[in-house]
Design a protein around this motif. Structure first.
Motif, PDB file in Angstrom:
ATOM      1  N   LEU A  95      17.503 -20.298 -13.176  1.00 35.79           N
ATOM      2  CA  LEU A  95      17.634 -19.167 -14.291  1.00 35.79           C
ATOM      3  C   LEU A  95      18.780 -19.896 -15.248  1.00 35.79           C
ATOM      4  CD1 LEU A  95      18.164 -15.772 -15.544  1.00 35.79           C
ATOM      5  CD2 LEU A  95      20.530 -16.428 -14.152  1.00 35.79           C
ATOM      6  N   LEU A  96      19.549 -21.188 -14.826  1.00 32.98           N
ATOM      7  CA  LEU A  96      20.090 -21.643 -15.912  1.00 32.98           C
ATOM      8  C   LEU A  96      19.142 -22.680 -16.647  1.00 32.98           C
ATOM      9  CD1 LEU A  96      23.504 -22.464 -13.691  1.00 32.98           C
ATOM     10  CD2 LEU A  96      23.801 -20.572 -15.459  1.00 32.98           C
ATOM     11  N   LEU A  97      18.442 -23.574 -16.089  1.00 35.33           N
ATOM     12  CA  LEU A  97      17.968 -23.656 -16.647  1.00 35.33           C
ATOM     13  C   LEU A  97      17.058 -23.196 -17.879  1.00 35.33           C
ATOM     14  CD1 LEU A  97      16.432 -26.416 -13.209  1.00 35.33           C
ATOM     15  CD2 LEU A  97      18.004 -26.947 -15.439  1.00 35.33           C
ATOM     16  N   LEU A  98      16.367 -22.080 -17.323  1.00 33.19           N
ATOM     17  CA  LEU A  98      15.465 -21.351 -18.278  1.00 33.19           C
ATOM     18  C   LEU A  98      16.179 -21.158 -19.593  1.00 33.19           C
ATOM     19  CD1 LEU A  98      13.425 -19.533 -16.115  1.00 33.19           C
ATOM     20  CD2 LEU A  98      12.555 -20.923 -17.427  1.00 33.19           C
ATOM     21  N   GLY A  99      17.392 -20.314 -19.508  1.00 34.70           N
ATOM     22  CA  GLY A  99      18.861 -20.965 -20.709  1.00 34.70           C
ATOM     23  C   GLY A  99      18.863 -21.457 -21.663  1.00 34.70           C
ATOM     24  N   LEU A 100      18.730 -22.710 -20.585  1.00 36.62           N
ATOM     25  CA  LEU A 100      18.892 -23.979 -21.371  1.00 36.62           C
ATOM     26  C   LEU A 100      17.925 -24.525 -22.479  1.00 36.62           C
ATOM     27  CD1 LEU A 100      21.275 -26.185 -19.013  1.00 36.62           C
ATOM     28  CD2 LEU A 100      22.164 -25.233 -21.087  1.00 36.62           C
ATOM     29  N   LEU A 101      17.059 -24.360 -21.349  1.00 41.48           N
ATOM     30  CA  LEU A 101      15.630 -24.591 -21.741  1.00 41.48           C
ATOM     31  C   LEU A 101      15.150 -23.333 -23.409  1.00 41.48           C
ATOM     32  CD1 LEU A 101      12.939 -26.104 -22.741  1.00 41.48           C
ATOM     33  CD2 LEU A 101      11.963 -24.567 -20.549  1.00 41.48           C
ATOM     34  N   ARG A 102      15.405 -22.666 -23.067  1.00 41.00           N
ATOM     35  CA  ARG A 102      15.843 -21.811 -24.021  1.00 41.00           C
ATOM     36  C   ARG A 102      16.211 -21.840 -25.641  1.00 41.00           C
ATOM     37  NH1 ARG A 102      18.201 -17.048 -22.968  1.00 41.00           N
ATOM     38  NH2 ARG A 102      20.089 -17.804 -23.527  1.00 41.00           N
ATOM     39  N   ASP A 103      17.388 -22.121 -25.059  1.00 39.16           N
ATOM     40  CA  ASP A 103      18.373 -22.868 -26.457  1.00 39.16           C
ATOM     41  C   ASP A 103      17.485 -24.160 -26.849  1.00 39.16           C
ATOM     42  OD1 ASP A 103      19.787 -21.016 -25.839  1.00 39.16           O
ATOM     43  OD2 ASP A 103      21.826 -22.118 -24.935  1.00 39.16           O
ATOM     44  N   TYR A 104      17.650 -24.818 -26.046  1.00 42.37           N
ATOM     45  CA  TYR A 104      16.767 -26.573 -26.463  1.00 42.37           C
ATOM     46  C   TYR A 104      15.307 -26.082 -27.516  1.00 42.37           C
ATOM     47  CZ  TYR A 104      14.223 -31.032 -26.239  1.00 42.37           C
ATOM     48  OH  TYR A 104      13.833 -31.658 -27.009  1.00 42.37           O
ATOM     49  N   ILE A 105      14.577 -25.274 -27.002  1.00 38.04           N
ATOM     50  CA  ILE A 105      12.887 -24.856 -27.748  1.00 38.04           C
ATOM     51  C   ILE A 105      13.545 -24.269 -28.973  1.00 38.04           C
ATOM     52  CG2 ILE A 105      11.107 -23.388 -28.018  1.00 38.04           C
ATOM     53  CD1 ILE A 105      11.215 -23.301 -24.724  1.00 38.04           C
ATOM     54  N   GLN A 106      15.316 -23.323 -29.284  1.00 44.07           N
ATOM     55  CA  GLN A 106      15.409 -22.744 -30.453  1.00 44.07           C
ATOM     56  C   GLN A 106      15.794 -23.753 -31.188  1.00 44.07           C
ATOM     57  OE1 GLN A 106      18.149 -20.057 -29.027  1.00 44.07           O
ATOM     58  NE2 GLN A 106      16.637 -18.895 -29.255  1.00 44.07           N
ATOM     59  N   GLN A 107      16.761 -25.052 -30.832  1.00 40.95           N
ATOM     60  CA  GLN A 107      16.663 -26.102 -31.587  1.00 40.95           C
ATOM     61  C   GLN A 107      15.424 -27.010 -32.265  1.00 40.95           C
ATOM     62  OE1 GLN A 107      19.689 -28.362 -29.430  1.00 40.95           O
ATOM     63  NE2 GLN A 107      21.204 -26.915 -29.964  1.00 40.95           N
ATOM     64  N   GLU A 108      14.232 -27.028 -31.555  1.00 38.82           N
ATOM     65  CA  GLU A 108      13.723 -27.963 -32.461  1.00 38.82           C
ATOM     66  C   GLU A 108      12.663 -27.189 -32.621  1.00 38.82           C
ATOM     67  OE1 GLU A 108      12.374 -30.884 -30.594  1.00 38.82           O
ATOM     68  OE2 GLU A 108      14.450 -30.952 -30.250  1.00 38.82           O
ATOM     69  N   ILE A 109      11.786 -25.594 -32.580  1.00 37.49           N
ATOM     70  CA  ILE A 109      11.659 -25.186 -33.917  1.00 37.49           C
ATOM     71  C   ILE A 109      12.138 -25.329 -34.863  1.00 37.49           C
ATOM     72  CG2 ILE A 109      11.434 -22.498 -34.579  1.00 37.49           C
ATOM     73  CD1 ILE A 109      11.014 -21.810 -31.446  1.00 37.49           C
ATOM     74  N   ALA A 110      13.468 -24.410 -34.789  1.00 42.92           N
ATOM     75  CA  ALA A 110      14.022 -25.087 -36.237  1.00 42.92           C
ATOM     76  C   ALA A 110      14.287 -27.083 -36.861  1.00 42.92           C
ATOM     77  CB  ALA A 110      16.012 -25.457 -35.813  1.00 42.92           C
ATOM     78  N   HIS A 111      14.367 -27.527 -36.269  1.00 41.07           N
ATOM     79  CA  HIS A 111      14.000 -28.730 -36.399  1.00 41.07           C
ATOM     80  C   HIS A 111      12.445 -28.914 -36.531  1.00 41.07           C
ATOM     81  CE1 HIS A 111      17.129 -30.800 -35.413  1.00 41.07           C
ATOM     82  NE2 HIS A 111      17.331 -30.530 -33.876  1.00 41.07           N
ATOM     83  N   LEU A 112      11.339 -28.832 -36.178  1.00 39.45           N
ATOM     84  CA  LEU A 112      10.546 -28.419 -36.327  1.00 39.45           C
ATOM     85  C   LEU A 112       9.560 -28.100 -38.220  1.00 39.45           C
ATOM     86  CD1 LEU A 112       6.992 -29.609 -35.889  1.00 39.45           C
ATOM     87  CD2 LEU A 112       7.242 -27.312 -34.789  1.00 39.45           C
ATOM     88  N   LYS A 113      10.753 -26.725 -38.032  1.00 40.84           N
ATOM     89  CA  LYS A 113      10.152 -26.678 -39.499  1.00 40.84           C
ATOM     90  C   LYS A 113      10.946 -26.652 -40.349  1.00 40.84           C
ATOM     91  CE  LYS A 113      10.225 -21.078 -38.000  1.00 40.84           C
ATOM     92  NZ  LYS A 113      10.832 -20.402 -37.662  1.00 40.84           N
ATOM     93  N   ASP A 114      11.824 -27.825 -40.739  1.00 42.98           N
ATOM     94  CA  ASP A 114      12.524 -28.684 -41.906  1.00 42.98           C
ATOM     95  C   ASP A 114      11.453 -29.308 -41.569  1.00 42.98           C
ATOM     96  OD1 ASP A 114      14.591 -27.225 -41.895  1.00 42.98           O
ATOM     97  OD2 ASP A 114      15.983 -28.962 -40.773  1.00 42.98           O
ATOM     98  N   ASP A 115      10.672 -30.069 -40.702  1.00 45.37           N
ATOM     99  CA  ASP A 115       9.620 -30.770 -41.111  1.00 45.37           C
ATOM    100  C   ASP A 115       8.575 -30.585 -41.506  1.00 45.37           C
ATOM    101  OD1 ASP A 115      11.000 -32.883 -39.285  1.00 45.37           O
ATOM    102  OD2 ASP A 115      10.037 -33.104 -37.519  1.00 45.37           O
ATOM    103  N   LEU A 116       8.035 -28.850 -41.400  1.00 46.83           N
ATOM    104  CA  LEU A 116       6.917 -29.103 -41.957  1.00 46.83           C
ATOM    105  C   LEU A 116       7.315 -28.831 -43.591  1.00 46.83           C
ATOM    106  CD1 LEU A 116       5.763 -26.454 -39.311  1.00 46.83           C
ATOM    107  CD2 LEU A 116       4.994 -28.443 -39.814  1.00 46.83           C
ATOM    108  N   LYS A 117       8.923 -28.441 -43.985  1.00 50.20           N
ATOM    109  CA  LYS A 117       8.609 -27.472 -45.343  1.00 50.20           C
ATOM    110  C   LYS A 117       9.052 -29.317 -45.712  1.00 50.20           C
ATOM    111  CE  LYS A 117      12.647 -25.381 -48.161  1.00 50.20           C
ATOM    112  NZ  LYS A 117      13.711 -24.382 -47.566  1.00 50.20           N
ATOM    113  N   LYS A 118       9.329 -30.506 -45.048  1.00 51.39           N
ATOM    114  CA  LYS A 118       9.514 -31.866 -45.857  1.00 51.39           C
ATOM    115  C   LYS A 118       7.810 -32.229 -46.178  1.00 51.39           C
ATOM    116  CE  LYS A 118      13.692 -32.807 -43.793  1.00 51.39           C
ATOM    117  NZ  LYS A 118      14.621 -33.510 -43.364  1.00 51.39           N
ATOM    118  N   ALA A 119       7.210 -32.002 -44.985  1.00 51.80           N
ATOM    119  CA  ALA A 119       5.456 -32.384 -45.414  1.00 51.80           C
ATOM    120  C   ALA A 119       5.264 -31.279 -46.300  1.00 51.80           C
ATOM    121  CB  ALA A 119       4.874 -32.265 -44.243  1.00 51.80           C
ATOM    122  N   ASN A 120       5.438 -30.649 -47.207  1.00 54.15           N
ATOM    123  CA  ASN A 120       5.195 -29.840 -47.674  1.00 54.15           C
ATOM    124  C   ASN A 120       3.792 -28.664 -47.653  1.00 54.15           C
ATOM    125  OD1 ASN A 120       5.180 -28.204 -50.501  1.00 54.15           O
ATOM    126  ND2 ASN A 120       3.563 -29.549 -51.263  1.00 54.15           N
TER     127      ASN A 120
END
Length: 84
Positions: free
Chosen positions: A11-36
Motif C-alpha cells: 500500500l505504501l509503495l503504491l502511494g509513493l508510486l502514485r506521487d511519482y507518476i503525478q510528478q512525471e506527468i507534470a514533467h512530461l507536460k512541460d516537455d511537450l509544451k517546450k517541444a511545441n
C-alpha cells in the motif's frame, strides 16, 4: 491475510508510486509544451484511445489500442512486483 506487513508495504509503495507518476506527468507536460506539441482532444472507448494533437502547427492523431496499453502496464507492474 498471512502477512499484513507485506500488504501495508505494498500500500505504501503504491502511494509513493502514485506521487511519482503525478510528478512525471507534470514533467512530461512541460516537455511537450517546450517541444511545441499539445493534445487537443482525447476520445476513449472500449477498444481504443484516440488522441488528437498539434505538433509544430500540424494537426495529427494517434490511435492506441486499449488492450495493448492495458497489457503493457500490467506487464510493467508485474516486473516491478507491484501486482501479483
Amino acid at each position: 491475510m498471512e502477512r499484513p506487513t507485506a500488504e501495508i508495504r505494498r500500500l505504501l509503495l503504491l502511494g509513493l508510486l502514485r506521487d511519482y507518476i503525478q510528478q512525471e506527468i507534470a514533467h512530461l507536460k512541460d516537455d511537450l509544451k517546450k517541444a511545441n506539441l499539445s493534445i487537443s482532444e482525447i476520445q476513449t472507448n472500449e477498444l481504443d484511445i484516440t488522441v488528437k494533437f498539434v505538433n509544430n502547427g500540424m494537426y495529427d492523431q494517434g490511435i492506441y489500442m486499449r488492450k495493448m496499453l492495458d497489457a503493457e502496464i500490467k506487464n510493467r507492474a508485474k516486473r516491478t512486483g507491484l501486482i501479483i
